[in-house]
Enzyme design. Structure first.
Site, mmCIF file in Angstrom:
data_model
loop_
_atom_site.group_PDB
_atom_site.id
_atom_site.type_symbol
_atom_site.label_atom_id
_atom_site.label_comp_id
_atom_site.label_asym_id
_atom_site.label_seq_id
_atom_site.Cartn_x
_atom_site.Cartn_y
_atom_site.Cartn_z
ATOM 1 N N HIS A 171 0.868 -1.169 0.000
ATOM 2 C CA HIS A 171 0.000 0.000 0.000
ATOM 3 C C HIS A 171 0.905 1.219 0.000
ATOM 4 C CE1 HIS A 171 -3.413 -2.567 0.783
ATOM 5 N NE2 HIS A 171 -2.730 -3.121 1.768
ATOM 6 N N CYS B 176 -0.375 2.318 -4.769
ATOM 7 C CA CYS B 176 -0.919 3.654 -4.988
ATOM 8 C C CYS B 176 0.200 4.665 -4.736
ATOM 9 C CB CYS B 176 -2.082 3.922 -4.034
ATOM 10 S SG CYS B 176 -3.498 2.832 -4.298
#
Length: 88
Positions: free
Chosen positions: A14, A56
């Protein structure tokens, strides 16, 4: 690894602005990545490197890197999502 080594580093997890979080517990920050690559260059640990970040905001992990002979690839830009197919 030595001066003539070529290596590939693949990171996923992440991410956000200047970081990647792996296994929801360990963070790797952009300034740490810059320090790692700078030290690897100083110690002649590679001749060429290919770093891939898949999260991301992945490309933001590389913003502070100045080490030479590195190809830096990120799956997304700042504020851009990078979706996976399956479970984490």
């Amino acid at each position: 690894m030595s001066k003539g080594s070529r290596f590939l580093m693949y990171l996923d997890g992440h991410g956000g602005d200047g970081y990647t979080k792996m296994q929801d517990t360990t963070y790797l920050l952009d300034f740490e990545m810059a320090k790692i690559t700078r030290e690897m260059n100083f110690l002649n640990r590679y001749s060429e490197a290919f770093l891939i970040s898949d999260s991301c905001g992945a490309v933001t992990l590389y913003e502070k890197i100045e080490a030479p002979n590195m190809i830096l690839l990120g799956s997304s830009s700042l504020n851009e999502k990078s979706y996976s197919n399956g479970r984490d």
